[in-house]
Design an enzyme around this catalytic site. Structure first.
Site, PDB file in Angstrom:
ATOM      1  N   ASP A 216      12.397  30.360 -30.035  1.00  0.00           N
ATOM      2  CA  ASP A 216      11.420  30.857 -29.807  1.00  0.00           C
ATOM      3  C   ASP A 216      10.218  29.983 -29.536  1.00  0.00           C
ATOM      4  O   ASP A 216      10.190  28.926 -30.024  1.00  0.00           O
ATOM      5  CB  ASP A 216      11.063  31.812 -31.098  1.00  0.00           C
ATOM      6  CG  ASP A 216      10.091  32.626 -31.036  1.00  0.00           C
ATOM      7  OD1 ASP A 216       9.816  33.572 -30.080  1.00  0.00           O
ATOM      8  OD2 ASP A 216       8.924  32.454 -32.064  1.00  0.00           O
ATOM      9  N   GLU A 265      28.090  17.803 -30.564  1.00  0.00           N
ATOM     10  CA  GLU A 265      28.969  17.339 -31.386  1.00  0.00           C
ATOM     11  C   GLU A 265      29.873  18.314 -31.837  1.00  0.00           C
ATOM     12  O   GLU A 265      31.105  18.181 -32.340  1.00  0.00           O
ATOM     13  CB  GLU A 265      28.283  16.829 -32.721  1.00  0.00           C
ATOM     14  CG  GLU A 265      27.253  15.741 -32.737  1.00  0.00           C
ATOM     15  CD  GLU A 265      26.524  15.434 -34.158  1.00  0.00           C
ATOM     16  OE1 GLU A 265      26.815  16.025 -35.142  1.00  0.00           O
ATOM     17  OE2 GLU A 265      25.708  14.578 -34.073  1.00  0.00           O
TER      18      GLU A 265
END
Length: 549
Positions: A216, A265
């Site tokens: 956002d 990751e």
């Protein structure tokens, strides 16, 4: 009437590499999607119960608007605890079950992340107020002394997106910055503790199993040095296209490079999508460079009129801007902050994305259906907003006493009519809330929505719901749809777009009159009835047709 073939079986695997590059992502606004406990407010249980509907619709992923612990000053975009679920929506156990069920159905889950500001009930901000000027916690926000003889004036002339000054004075005389409501103080992203906290929040939800984040106000995290005045500059606010000292500062990109390392990751290609209002599509492309975020919303496309010349220009511009950075273009027509496109296209062009009149309902729906088929034919990823597959219009006549949009009450800034696109969606033809829940709905639904419900439209070949189901099934079955980064424009009359993508042709007639064109091959799908006579086809006004060449 919709023309379509029998929907082909789903053939695209949502676990494939690069799934997000051509994904169709469905936005769920949880409070308005489905109510699982009968309190009149949508919740995570309701979403979980309706996941099979979304699977059958044919989307690849579900984006959930905020469900975090919040005082709900701005419908959950004022977060008090980023690691907790607001009780109105359920619990962390509900979130875990929702994620697991979605994955079992082959659906990905993307959650909203709100890093620009917190709630004023966030523990950091509450302590900052208690501890007073000079508190280390105040350095995590933007606290400043005021101007004037006694500090009675705001530190600068910035205005809130929701209207009024962007500063509120505390009891001890300092002021704090809030680009949105006073209950939403902006974080100071120059402070290392803020960056550390959000890296931890990312890992919390990634460990929970979410597949990505919608970020956002991704363009707002860094403010210009010294928080300079705008002066006589015309502040164009959130939906503008001008350069602002509080939006689209170059420093945001270091933040997203650090986030990308975390996302990479985790297995399964977790993604982040930027809500970034920028002056140009080229500036938007900066957010999706190979070491930053994966996608950015294409607001220039959302705001484009139903006009062939304008649409072709923004499509070309979008594809050209994304190609150098290797990111997919994204396409969107509606969301929780703008007027639904079935109402936007029902009104004259040029009124913007916040429209207060119902307009010509039949015209708006016809254009909305056609616009959707054009959007789903473009290369890249497409976003759908809940209820658009039902052809829902905005509710433009909500009584003032039921409205809850904070920008409405501030009577400035954004137009304050976002409640109209947030009315709970109808599932059945009867019941206290047309199947939304047993306890009514938090915003009133029009009586006409029974005929627009999922139940009423299911199995009706002319319905908007079946048009969406067919379009998404065709898109899944044809590898050229969604893939790639370019289209081939074919010759067409004024007001008509004809684009080719491999063995697929899309024709969009944006004019108010039927046009006769070649029958490009086998008619796959059309938003209204296309008459084929030998080698010629008559495409009605405001209609899009798909062909297999």
């Amino acid at each position: 009437m919709t023309q379509h073939l029998t929907a082909p079986a789903h053939t695209r695997d949502s676990t494939r590499p690069g799934w997000w590059r051509d994904a169709v992502i469905y936005q769920v606004y949880p409070r308005s999607f489905a109510d699982g406990n009968g309190d009149g407010m949508g919740d995570l249980k309701g979403v979980r119960d309706r996941l099979p509907y979304l699977k059958d619709l044919g989307v690849d992923a579900v984006w959930l608007s905020p469900f975090y612990a919040s005082p709900q000053a701005d419908a959950g975009y004022d977060v008090a605890d980023y690691r907790a679920i607001d009780p109105m929506f359920g619990s962390l156990l509900d979130a875990d079950a929702l994620i697991r069920d979605a994955h079992a159905l082959g659906l990905r889950i993307i959650v909203d992340l709100v890093p620009n500001h917190s709630s004023d009930r966030h523990e950091w901000f509450k302590r900052a107020l208690r501890e007073g000027p000079g508190s280390p916690l105040r350095a995590r926000y933007h606290f400043r002394p005021g101007k004037g003889k006694n500090g009675e004036l705001p530190p600068n002339d910035w205005e809130s997106i929701f209207g009024g000054p962007a500063w509120t004075r505390t009891e001890d005389g300092e002021w704090y910055l809030h680009l949105f409501a006073p209950e939403q103080p902006d974080f100071n992203w120059e402070h290392p503790a803020v960056a550390d906290e959000f890296r931890s929040i990312l890992r919390f939800w990634l460990d929970m199993g979410v597949d990505g984040f919608r970020v956002d106000v991704a363009h707002g995290l860094i403010k210009a040095d010294g928080l300079p005045d705008l002066g006589g500059h015309d502040q164009l606010k959130l939906l503008g296209n001008d350069v602002m000292p509080f939006f689209d500062q170059d420093g945001v990109h270091a933040i997203y490079r650090s986030w990308r390392k975390i996302l990479d990751e985790y297995p399964g290609e977790r993604i982040a999508v930027a809500e970034a209002w920028t002056p140009t599509v080229e500036r938007t492309a900066n957010y999706v460079r190979p070491d930053e975020l994966h996608q950015a919303f294409n607001f220039q496309y959302l705001g484009t009129a139903w006009d062939a010349v304008e649409l072709r220009a923004v499509i070309d511009l979008s594809l050209d801007a994304m190609r150098p950075v290797g990111a997919p273009a994204t396409w969107v027509l509606s969301n929780h902050d703008v007027t639904r496109h079935a109402t936007r296209f029902a009104n004259p062009a040029g009124l913007g994305t916040q429209i207060r009149t119902a307009g010509d309902r039949e015209l708006g729906l016809r254009r909305a259906r056609a616009a959707t088929l054009l959007m789903l034919a473009l290369p890249g990823s497409a976003y759908l907003y809940q209820g658009e597959e039902l052809g829902l219009p905005d509710v433009t006549d909500l009584p003032d006493e039921v409205r809850q949009d904070p920008s409405f009450f501030r009577a400035a800034g954004q137009d304050g009519f976002r409640d109209g696109c947030r009315v709970p969606i109808p599932w059945t033809v009867d019941g206290p809330s047309y199947g939304f829940g047993s306890g009514g709905s938090w915003l009133p639904q029009p009586d006409s929505w029974a005929a627009l419900s999922v139940e009423a439209q299911t199995g009706d070949p002319g319905s908007t719901l079946e048009l969406y189901r067919s379009a998404l099934a065709v898109r899944r079955a044809r590898p050229e749809l969604g893939a790639g980064d370019a289209v081939e424009w074919l010759d067409a009359p004024d007001g008509v777009l004809v684009l080719r993508r491999g063995g697929f042709v899309c024709v969009a007639n944006t004019t108010s009159e039927p046009v006769t064109l070649p029958a490009y091959g086998q008619l796959l799908l059309a938003s209204s009835t296309v008459r084929v006579d030998g080698d010629a086809a008559e495409v009605p006004a405001d209609t899009t047709a798909w062909w297999a060449v």
